[in-house]
Structure formats: structure tokens, C-alpha cells
Design a protein around this motif. Structure first.
Motif, mmCIF file in Angstrom:
data_model
loop_
_atom_site.group_PDB
_atom_site.id
_atom_site.type_symbol
_atom_site.label_atom_id
_atom_site.label_comp_id
_atom_site.label_asym_id
_atom_site.label_seq_id
_atom_site.Cartn_x
_atom_site.Cartn_y
_atom_site.Cartn_z
ATOM 1 N N ALA A 1 -106.792 22.884 -86.748
ATOM 2 C CA ALA A 1 -106.911 22.592 -88.182
ATOM 3 C C ALA A 1 -105.647 22.999 -88.946
ATOM 4 O O ALA A 1 -105.530 22.750 -90.141
ATOM 5 N N GLY A 2 -104.714 23.637 -88.255
ATOM 6 C CA GLY A 2 -103.464 24.036 -88.888
ATOM 7 C C GLY A 2 -103.542 25.318 -89.689
ATOM 8 O O GLY A 2 -102.647 25.615 -90.474
ATOM 9 N N LEU A 3 -104.589 26.115 -89.461
ATOM 10 C CA LEU A 3 -104.793 27.319 -90.257
ATOM 11 C C LEU A 3 -104.166 28.563 -89.644
ATOM 12 O O LEU A 3 -103.896 29.535 -90.347
ATOM 13 N N ILE A 4 -103.965 28.555 -88.327
ATOM 14 C CA ILE A 4 -103.338 29.681 -87.646
ATOM 15 C C ILE A 4 -102.354 29.152 -86.615
ATOM 16 O O ILE A 4 -102.403 27.996 -86.217
ATOM 17 N N THR A 5 -101.461 30.036 -86.191
ATOM 18 C CA THR A 5 -100.511 29.734 -85.130
ATOM 19 C C THR A 5 -100.728 30.752 -84.030
ATOM 20 O O THR A 5 -100.869 31.941 -84.300
ATOM 21 N N ARG A 6 -100.736 30.277 -82.779
ATOM 22 C CA ARG A 6 -100.920 31.166 -81.642
ATOM 23 C C ARG A 6 -99.622 31.285 -80.879
ATOM 24 O O ARG A 6 -98.904 30.304 -80.680
ATOM 25 N N THR A 7 -99.305 32.462 -80.445
ATOM 26 C CA THR A 7 -98.177 32.709 -79.557
ATOM 27 C C THR A 7 -98.594 33.818 -78.608
ATOM 28 O O THR A 7 -99.722 34.272 -78.655
ATOM 29 N N HIS A 8 -97.707 34.249 -77.771
ATOM 30 C CA HIS A 8 -98.024 35.333 -76.849
ATOM 31 C C HIS A 8 -97.089 36.513 -77.079
ATOM 32 O O HIS A 8 -95.880 36.334 -77.184
ATOM 33 N N ALA A 9 -97.693 37.678 -77.163
ATOM 34 C CA ALA A 9 -96.921 38.907 -77.259
ATOM 35 C C ALA A 9 -96.316 39.179 -75.883
ATOM 36 O O ALA A 9 -96.878 38.771 -74.878
ATOM 37 N N LYS A 10 -95.200 39.848 -75.859
ATOM 38 C CA LYS A 10 -94.604 40.191 -74.575
ATOM 39 C C LYS A 10 -95.403 41.311 -73.936
ATOM 40 O O LYS A 10 -95.757 42.285 -74.580
ATOM 41 N N GLY A 11 -95.665 41.128 -72.671
ATOM 42 C CA GLY A 11 -96.352 42.153 -71.903
ATOM 43 C C GLY A 11 -95.357 43.097 -71.267
ATOM 44 O O GLY A 11 -94.148 42.985 -71.479
ATOM 45 N N PRO A 12 -95.838 43.997 -70.452
ATOM 46 C CA PRO A 12 -94.943 44.941 -69.773
ATOM 47 C C PRO A 12 -93.949 44.205 -68.869
ATOM 48 O O PRO A 12 -94.297 43.221 -68.225
ATOM 49 N N ASN A 13 -92.740 44.670 -68.835
ATOM 50 C CA ASN A 13 -91.688 44.129 -67.960
ATOM 51 C C ASN A 13 -91.473 42.636 -68.161
ATOM 52 O O ASN A 13 -91.188 41.906 -67.207
ATOM 53 N N GLY A 14 -91.645 42.142 -69.384
ATOM 54 C CA GLY A 14 -91.385 40.743 -69.686
ATOM 55 C C GLY A 14 -92.503 39.783 -69.313
ATOM 56 O O GLY A 14 -92.346 38.577 -69.393
ATOM 57 N N ALA A 15 -93.643 40.309 -68.910
ATOM 58 C CA ALA A 15 -94.782 39.451 -68.582
ATOM 59 C C ALA A 15 -95.258 38.729 -69.842
ATOM 60 O O ALA A 15 -94.936 39.121 -70.965
#
Length: 95
Positions: A71-85
Motif C-alpha cells: 500500500a506504500g505505507l512502509i518500507t522494508r529493509t534488512h538490518a545488518k547482522g553479525p559479521n555482515g550477515a
């Protein structure tokens, strides 16, 4: 702004994209907005925590968050995990 919960105003709650959300997607959107705006970094992290807060299963919450994102209300991304995961999904409010 320090960590906490932000408020939503009537115009946000009555916007066309929000009115079209399913009940679970609406609850997820409200939580993401209130939580992300209450954080200094503007992000609401993890879909699992959203699921816990809105009392829905994780699979239902993931579908609801995809609906809110579509619906264009939020944006999803990924936080960096340990050791660049890849880490975990996090959400930012677009409205």
C-alpha cells in the motif's frame, strides 16, 4: 525524540490507503508507525516483535506487513547482522 510511542492523527487514520487495509494489516501499521516514530533512528525492528505486539501469528503478521508495504505505507529493509550477515527485517514509515 527518545524511544517511546508516537501518536497518530485523524487524517492519517482516515487516509485512503489505510482504510483499505485488512484488520490485521491495520494493527501492524499502527504499531509500526507508533514505534518507529518514537525511536530516534526512525525504524521499527522486527516483524516478530510486531507479531507479539498485535497478538497475531508470525506468518499472519508477515503477510499483513507485506500488505502494508504494498500500500506504500512502509518500507522494508534488512538490518545488518553479525559479521555482515543479512540480519532481520526492519520497517520505516513512508507517511
Amino acid at each position: 525524540m527518545s524511544a517511546g510511542y508516537a501518536r497518530l492523527d485523524a487524517s492519517e487514520l482516515d487516509s485512503e490507503p489505510v482504510r483499505k487495509l485488512s484488520p490485521t494489516a491495520f494493527r501492524a501499521w499502527v504499531y509500526v508507525v507508533r514505534h518507529a516514530r518514537g525511536r530516534t533512528d526512525g525504524w521499527c525492528m522486527s516483524a516478530a516483535s510486531v507479531a507479539d505486539q498485535i497478538s497475531a501469528s508470525r506468518s499472519t503478521t508477515f503477510r499483513a506487513l507485506r500488505e502494508v508495504e504494498a500500500a506504500g505505507l512502509i518500507t522494508r529493509t534488512h538490518a545488518k547482522g553479525p559479521n555482515g550477515a543479512r540480519g532481520w527485517a526492519r520497517y520505516r514509515v513512508n507517511t
